[in-house]
Design an enzyme around this catalytic site. Structure first.
Site, mmCIF file in Angstrom:
data_model
loop_
_atom_site.group_PDB
_atom_site.id
_atom_site.type_symbol
_atom_site.label_atom_id
_atom_site.label_comp_id
_atom_site.label_asym_id
_atom_site.label_seq_id
_atom_site.Cartn_x
_atom_site.Cartn_y
_atom_site.Cartn_z
ATOM 1 N N ASP A 8 0.868 -1.162 0.000
ATOM 2 C CA ASP A 8 0.000 0.000 0.000
ATOM 3 C C ASP A 8 0.918 1.228 0.000
ATOM 4 O OD1 ASP A 8 -2.352 1.660 0.514
ATOM 5 O OD2 ASP A 8 -1.561 1.839 2.542
ATOM 6 N N ASP A 10 -0.234 5.167 0.895
ATOM 7 C CA ASP A 10 -0.532 6.134 1.957
ATOM 8 C C ASP A 10 -0.610 5.468 3.321
ATOM 9 O OD1 ASP A 10 -1.148 8.883 0.694
ATOM 10 O OD2 ASP A 10 -2.231 7.492 -0.596
ATOM 11 N N ASP A 167 -1.509 -0.731 6.148
ATOM 12 C CA ASP A 167 -1.584 -0.016 7.424
ATOM 13 C C ASP A 167 -3.004 0.122 7.945
ATOM 14 O OD1 ASP A 167 -2.378 3.309 7.148
ATOM 15 O OD2 ASP A 167 -2.156 2.104 5.345
#
Length: 222
Positions: A8, A10, A167
């Site tokens: 991922d 961001d 995240d």
């Protein structure tokens, strides 16, 4: 055998998420509104369809706000906060180790391609990734698995040959839906959220040796 890592962007490669929350929270305060993390978390790691923090004060609370001025103010505050952010611990080492080990690398992000590529170039990380899939490539972003499915297809690997690095809960849900083992390295903001899907939780990538990830049995918890 692990043949690929899919990251991922961001909040995972660099913590843009905390800065966005702080920027919006401060902007809401100026208008006497408390932006709770519970409310804001609806748009973390996904699109702004469920909750659009740029529009909420105008469309839901009917506050007389200049839409463009508000957007510009938030983005300027976010940019200033990001001056203090660096690539998250362990990311660079993992990318180097993966390259040396011959693993394939991809990014799967719910953000726009222009945003992702611009920041990867600024961070001098773009050349590590042979595949980048973003919101521009799919009809539905995370938690839908489409981004991960496309990344796997482009890399030429199966789900059980890849590991996702995420995240957020929405990102972990997308990886799980695609059948990919997910390592979650939550940040300041996402670390407070509930993860209701199988995943492997770390505070950062430095807590797990690269060779252990690709050579030992993968461990998941809920």
């Amino acid at each position: 055998m692990i043949k690929a890592l899919v990251f991922d962007f961001d909040g995972t490669i660099i913590d843009t998420e905390t800065a966005w929350y702080v920027a919006f929270r401060d902007a809401y305060k100026e208008h006497g509104v408390d932006l709770t993390l519970e409310m804001y978390s609806q748009c973390i790691g996904t699109s702004l369809k469920t909750f659009n923090p740029y529009e909420y004060l105008i469309t839901d609370l009917n506050l007389p706000i200049d839409r463009e001025a508000f957007r510009e103010s938030v983005q300027l505050h976010h940019a200033a906060l990001m001056n203090n952010e660096q690539v998250r611990p362990g990311i660079q080492n993992y990318l180097e180790a993966a390259r040396k080990a011959g693993l394939k690398l991809a990014v799967a992000s719910s953000s726009k391609r222009e945003w992702v590529e611009q920041h990867l170039e600024q961070l001098k990380l773009k050349d590590y990734f042979e595949v980048i899939r973003t919101a521009d490539d799919v009809a539905h972003v995370k938690p839908d698995p489409a981004l991960y499915n496309q990344a796997l297809e482009a890399l030429g690997v199966t789900a059980d040959e890849a590991v996702a690095i995420e995240d957020s809960p929405n990102g972990a849900r997308a990886a799980a839906a695609a059948g990919i083992h997910c390592v979650v390295i939550s940040n300041t903001i996402t670390g407070t959220l509930d993860f209701d899907m199988p995943h492997q939780r770390l505070s950062c990538l430095t807590d797990l040796e690269f060779n252990d990830l690709i050579s030992k049995p993968l461990v998941t918890t809920v």
